[in-house]
Design a protein around this motif. Structure first.
Motif, PDB file in Angstrom:
ATOM      1  N   VAL A 184      20.165  13.696  10.466  1.00  0.00           N
ATOM      2  CA  VAL A 184      19.009  13.835   9.570  1.00  0.00           C
ATOM      3  C   VAL A 184      17.924  12.842   9.967  1.00  0.00           C
ATOM      4  O   VAL A 184      16.735  13.181  10.010  1.00  0.00           O
ATOM      5  CB  VAL A 184      19.433  13.604   8.105  1.00  0.00           C
ATOM      6  CG1 VAL A 184      18.203  13.535   7.199  1.00  0.00           C
ATOM      7  CG2 VAL A 184      20.359  14.721   7.638  1.00  0.00           C
ATOM      8  N   ARG A 226      16.446  13.753  13.593  1.00  0.00           N
ATOM      9  CA  ARG A 226      15.695  15.013  13.656  1.00  0.00           C
ATOM     10  C   ARG A 226      14.542  15.057  12.658  1.00  0.00           C
ATOM     11  O   ARG A 226      13.939  16.110  12.464  1.00  0.00           O
ATOM     12  CB  ARG A 226      16.635  16.189  13.392  1.00  0.00           C
ATOM     13  CG  ARG A 226      17.701  16.402  14.452  1.00  0.00           C
ATOM     14  CD  ARG A 226      18.435  17.722  14.241  1.00  0.00           C
ATOM     15  NE  ARG A 226      19.154  17.746  12.977  1.00  0.00           N
ATOM     16  CZ  ARG A 226      20.430  17.382  12.834  1.00  0.00           C
ATOM     17  NH1 ARG A 226      21.106  16.945  13.874  1.00  0.00           N
ATOM     18  NH2 ARG A 226      21.009  17.453  11.649  1.00  0.00           N
ATOM     19  N   ARG A 227      14.213  13.937  12.056  1.00  0.00           N
ATOM     20  CA  ARG A 227      13.171  13.928  11.026  1.00  0.00           C
ATOM     21  C   ARG A 227      11.810  14.271  11.631  1.00  0.00           C
ATOM     22  O   ARG A 227      11.575  14.101  12.834  1.00  0.00           O
ATOM     23  CB  ARG A 227      13.111  12.565  10.334  1.00  0.00           C
ATOM     24  CG  ARG A 227      12.615  11.421  11.190  1.00  0.00           C
ATOM     25  CD  ARG A 227      12.782  10.100  10.448  1.00  0.00           C
ATOM     26  NE  ARG A 227      12.178   8.980  11.136  1.00  0.00           N
ATOM     27  CZ  ARG A 227      12.758   8.305  12.112  1.00  0.00           C
ATOM     28  NH1 ARG A 227      13.964   8.659  12.530  1.00  0.00           N
ATOM     29  NH2 ARG A 227      12.133   7.286  12.676  1.00  0.00           N
ATOM     30  N   GLN A 245       7.582  10.890   9.263  1.00  0.00           N
ATOM     31  CA  GLN A 245       8.503  10.793   8.139  1.00  0.00           C
ATOM     32  C   GLN A 245       9.461   9.623   8.367  1.00  0.00           C
ATOM     33  O   GLN A 245      10.035   9.485   9.451  1.00  0.00           O
ATOM     34  CB  GLN A 245       9.296  12.099   7.999  1.00  0.00           C
ATOM     35  CG  GLN A 245      10.133  12.197   6.734  1.00  0.00           C
ATOM     36  CD  GLN A 245      10.859  13.528   6.640  1.00  0.00           C
ATOM     37  OE1 GLN A 245      11.365  14.043   7.637  1.00  0.00           O
ATOM     38  NE2 GLN A 245      10.896  14.113   5.454  1.00  0.00           N
ATOM     39  N   GLN A 266      12.765   8.799   3.760  1.00  0.00           N
ATOM     40  CA  GLN A 266      12.135  10.031   3.274  1.00  0.00           C
ATOM     41  C   GLN A 266      12.912  11.253   3.735  1.00  0.00           C
ATOM     42  O   GLN A 266      13.081  12.219   2.979  1.00  0.00           O
ATOM     43  CB  GLN A 266      10.687  10.098   3.764  1.00  0.00           C
ATOM     44  CG  GLN A 266       9.756   9.111   3.078  1.00  0.00           C
ATOM     45  CD  GLN A 266       8.384   9.055   3.740  1.00  0.00           C
ATOM     46  OE1 GLN A 266       8.217   9.440   4.896  1.00  0.00           O
ATOM     47  NE2 GLN A 266       7.392   8.559   2.998  1.00  0.00           N
ATOM     48  N   ALA A 267      13.385  11.223   4.977  1.00  0.00           N
ATOM     49  CA  ALA A 267      14.160  12.343   5.504  1.00  0.00           C
ATOM     50  C   ALA A 267      15.486  12.488   4.759  1.00  0.00           C
ATOM     51  O   ALA A 267      15.901  13.600   4.420  1.00  0.00           O
ATOM     52  CB  ALA A 267      14.405  12.147   6.997  1.00  0.00           C
ATOM     53  N   HIS A 318      16.802  15.559   2.339  1.00  0.00           N
ATOM     54  CA  HIS A 318      18.079  16.212   2.635  1.00  0.00           C
ATOM     55  C   HIS A 318      18.952  16.297   1.396  1.00  0.00           C
ATOM     56  O   HIS A 318      19.476  17.374   1.064  1.00  0.00           O
ATOM     57  CB  HIS A 318      18.792  15.432   3.739  1.00  0.00           C
ATOM     58  CG  HIS A 318      20.176  15.911   4.036  1.00  0.00           C
ATOM     59  ND1 HIS A 318      20.436  17.097   4.685  1.00  0.00           N
ATOM     60  CD2 HIS A 318      21.399  15.364   3.743  1.00  0.00           C
ATOM     61  CE1 HIS A 318      21.747  17.263   4.792  1.00  0.00           C
ATOM     62  NE2 HIS A 318      22.345  16.231   4.223  1.00  0.00           N
TER      63      HIS A 318
END
Length: 206
Positions: free
Chosen positions: A71, A74-75, A79, A83-84, A88
């Motif tokens: 997560v 790959r944000r 971001q 925040q990512a 999620h």
């Protein structure tokens, strides 16, 4: 044809999980053999191992499998990691958690809690998850800060999960438990981000 084959494989997988959960709940994890699970699920032992490499992996389905490091890595551009992660877990609370099988999940968690061996294995999986998250954060924050951030995030998420299971075990409907989780998730990430901003301000001031 491929779609039908995949659906059948998923149906077999879910049947094995359901049968194993029932047997573990009735008799305890240690008392149930892989042969008994395969026979009750009407699959060959080799087929069971094709889905689950061990009895422990069958009992611990879902534990530590959330790809927190992925997560973060790959944000979207611009971001932050927090925040990512917030997005999620917000999506989880708003989506699949509200439609899960409450009785099956509660039964599986009780099996884990009742077995010292499984509880230890679950903790090991969560540790690996935390180490992977720390590695994903290292490039941006440096090793000491990344390790501390990962520990804080992991502890916060574990607390959220425990609260969610507590509500389910207390007979809350999945939709209600997910609604409470959504609110607690926002609060938790507010606290994490406030602490994170304080650390950044402190580092800049040094």
């Amino acid at each position: 044809m491929t779609g039908l084959r995949e659906r059948r494989k998923e149906q077999t997988r879910q049947r094995i999980i359901a049968v194993a959960t029932r047997l573990f709940t009735e008799r305890g994890f240690d008392a149930v053999t892989v042969n008994e699970i395969a026979e009750a699920a009407e699959v060959a032992k080799a087929t069971l191992f094709a889905y689950f490499p061990s009895k422990e992996s069958l009992a611990l389905q879902g534990v530590g499998e959330d790809d927190l490091a992925g997560v973060v890595l790959r944000r979207a551009p611009g971001q932050s990691p927090l925040q990512a992660l917030r997005a999620h877990f917000r999506a989880l609370a708003d989506g699949q958690l509200a439609t899960l099988d409450r009785d099956e999940l509660v039964a599986r968690m009780r099996v884990i809690f009742d077995s010292p061996a499984l509880s230890g294995a679950a903790n090991a999986l969560l540790y690996q998850q935390r180490r992977a998250l720390a590695e994903a954060l290292t490039e941006e924050y440096g090793e000491p800060v990344a390790a501390l951030m990962a520990a804080q995030i992991a502890a916060t998420l574990l607390t959220l999960q425990e609260s969610f299971f507590h509500h389910l075990a207390g007979d809350a409907a999945p939709e209600e438990a997910a609604r409470v989780l959504a609110g607690e998730t926002e609060l938790a990430f507010d606290l994490l981000e406030n602490g994170h901003q304080h650390r950044l301000h402190h580092r800049k001031g040094q």
